[in-house]
Motif scaffolding. Structure first.
Motif, mmCIF file in Angstrom:
data_model
loop_
_atom_site.group_PDB
_atom_site.id
_atom_site.type_symbol
_atom_site.label_atom_id
_atom_site.label_comp_id
_atom_site.label_asym_id
_atom_site.label_seq_id
_atom_site.Cartn_x
_atom_site.Cartn_y
_atom_site.Cartn_z
ATOM 1 N N LYS A 1 -77.089 24.743 -60.946
ATOM 2 C CA LYS A 1 -76.673 24.050 -59.719
ATOM 3 C C LYS A 1 -76.790 22.534 -59.886
ATOM 4 O O LYS A 1 -75.951 21.787 -59.408
ATOM 5 C CB LYS A 1 -77.533 24.529 -58.530
ATOM 6 C CG LYS A 1 -77.256 25.973 -58.142
ATOM 7 C CD LYS A 1 -78.087 26.443 -56.980
ATOM 8 C CE LYS A 1 -79.529 26.749 -57.321
ATOM 9 N NZ LYS A 1 -79.734 27.755 -58.376
ATOM 10 N N GLN B 1 -77.573 24.221 -51.613
ATOM 11 C CA GLN B 1 -76.662 25.073 -52.410
ATOM 12 C C GLN B 1 -77.227 26.483 -52.634
ATOM 13 O O GLN B 1 -76.494 27.349 -53.105
ATOM 14 C CB GLN B 1 -76.347 24.395 -53.749
ATOM 15 C CG GLN B 1 -75.199 23.397 -53.673
ATOM 16 C CD GLN B 1 -75.580 22.076 -53.007
ATOM 17 O OE1 GLN B 1 -76.740 21.843 -52.682
ATOM 18 N NE2 GLN B 1 -74.619 21.193 -52.810
ATOM 19 N N GLU C 1 -74.533 28.964 -53.826
ATOM 20 C CA GLU C 1 -74.436 29.146 -55.283
ATOM 21 C C GLU C 1 -75.612 29.953 -55.805
ATOM 22 O O GLU C 1 -75.937 29.888 -56.984
ATOM 23 C CB GLU C 1 -74.413 27.764 -55.981
ATOM 24 C CG GLU C 1 -73.212 26.923 -55.602
ATOM 25 C CD GLU C 1 -73.248 25.521 -56.180
ATOM 26 O OE1 GLU C 1 -73.834 25.301 -57.255
ATOM 27 O OE2 GLU C 1 -72.681 24.617 -55.527
ATOM 28 N N THR D 1 -68.685 22.655 -48.589
ATOM 29 C CA THR D 1 -68.711 24.030 -49.097
ATOM 30 C C THR D 1 -67.563 24.842 -48.510
ATOM 31 O O THR D 1 -66.947 25.659 -49.195
ATOM 32 C CB THR D 1 -70.087 24.668 -48.818
ATOM 33 O OG1 THR D 1 -71.076 23.773 -49.316
ATOM 34 C CG2 THR D 1 -70.238 26.005 -49.506
ATOM 35 N N VAL E 1 -65.872 28.849 -51.218
ATOM 36 C CA VAL E 1 -66.805 29.857 -51.731
ATOM 37 C C VAL E 1 -67.270 30.834 -50.647
ATOM 38 O O VAL E 1 -67.579 31.988 -50.934
ATOM 39 C CB VAL E 1 -68.013 29.174 -52.436
ATOM 40 C CG1 VAL E 1 -68.911 28.438 -51.471
ATOM 41 C CG2 VAL E 1 -68.818 30.175 -53.222
#
Ligand code: NAP
Length: 281
Positions: A14, A126, A130, A266, A271
């Protein structure tokens, strides 16, 4: 200027991926490594370390899986010994807040004789996009044993900018930067903001830690990850890390990125929506 590359341990991570992109955009030569690169770098195999380090001048170091794990101290001790022997001049270590293991690793780095920086970060925003929390958001419910604990989630882009400054601007040498986002938020607040911005229902459900651990076991989550999550939710999330700190502003001369901006970026990345679209296609 010394033209030998800057080593990045955690190429696809990340923060490592972002540090690499920012350095390259600034024209620096880099050597991003992980287990899947050539040369490879594996924290569990010290025989891989020297060839990854040799010929580089400075390194951004992310440890796997986490500096809180019991063998991290011994591994970091051995790593700095190899790094000094291979001629590395500067190490920027990504560390975590409120973890005894991380603090022991920081002490080892400070005492090793190589010039250093420590970027001691709060939980990353994140992690919602992620990492292990992504699945819950896609499913419409994030289940965690985090209660009402508040955390000043930091944007990984801010961490990367701080790390790049530490790697490239000698005026920062031998300093620890405690970096957080600008707002301490509960997980419920984060999910509310994500859900409102996405325009679809996502809820946060807080569960007792024992039921969470049972669910992890039933789902076949590896034991070392179970240990780590237990440590995070029982020790690190006891409220000790609620304070907002000024490390980002200290290094970059601008405020840390707000969670709202992270959410917007984001959403634009797709995502949180791509899997839903694939499912309904
Ligand atoms: N997440 C947070 O909120 C948070 C907060 C504070 C501090 N931290 C610290 O951040 C560090 C992780 O940094 P990150 O989140 O930027 O990285 P990350 O996203 O966790 O990095 C993932 C990458 O690490 C590589 N990797 C996995 N095991 C490895 C091994 N044994 N040796 C070498 N590489 C390995 C993998 O690439 P390959 O498969 O190619 O090897 C993988 O793509 C940890 O030390 C953690 O304690 C995290």
């Amino acid at each position: 200027m010394n033209q030998s590359p800057i080593l990045i341990i955690g190429k696809n991570g990340k923060t490592g991926s972002r540090v690499n992109a920012h350095l390259q955009a600034l024209g620096y030569s880099t050597r991003p490594v992980s287990r899947s690169t050539t040369p490879s770098f594996d924290w569990e195999n010290s025989a891989t370390w020297r060839s990854a380090i040799e010929g580089t001048r400075a390194a951004y170091v992310t440890y796997q899986p986490d500096l809180a794990v019991p063998n991290a101290e011994a591994t970091i001790k051995e790593f700095v010994r190899v790094a000094a022997d291979a001629g590395l001049e500067h190490i920027v270590l990504l560390s975590g807040r409120g973890e005894q293991g991380a603090q022991r690793a920081e002490q080892i780095l400070k005492a090793c004789g190589i010039s250093w920086n420590i970027v001691r970060a709060s939980w990353f925003a994140q992690n919602f996009s992620e990492s292990f929390m992504l699945e819950g958001i896609l499913a419409g419910e994030l289940v965690l044993p985090a209660g009402d604990t508040v955390e000043p989630f930091i944007d990984a882009d801010d961490i990367a900018h701080v790390a790049v400054a530490a790697l490239t601007e000698p005026g920062h040498r031998n300093k620890l930067f405690e970096v957080t986002g600008p707002r301490a938020m509960t997980f419920a607040q984060c999910i509310e903001e994500i859900s409102a911005a996405l325009g679809r229902p996502v809820k946060y459900t807080s569960v007792p830690v024992d039921s969470y651990m049972n669910a992890l076991r039933e789902a076949g989550v590896p034991e070392d990850l179970q240990w780590l999550l237990h440590e995070l939710f029982t020790v690190v999330f006891d409220g000790r890390n609620c304070k907002v700190m000024s490390g980002v502003e200290e290094v970059l001369g601008r405020p840390a990125t707000d969670f709202k901006t992270y959410v917007q970026k984001t959403i634009e990345s797709g995502v949180w929506t791509s899997v839903m679209q694939k499912k309904s296609a």
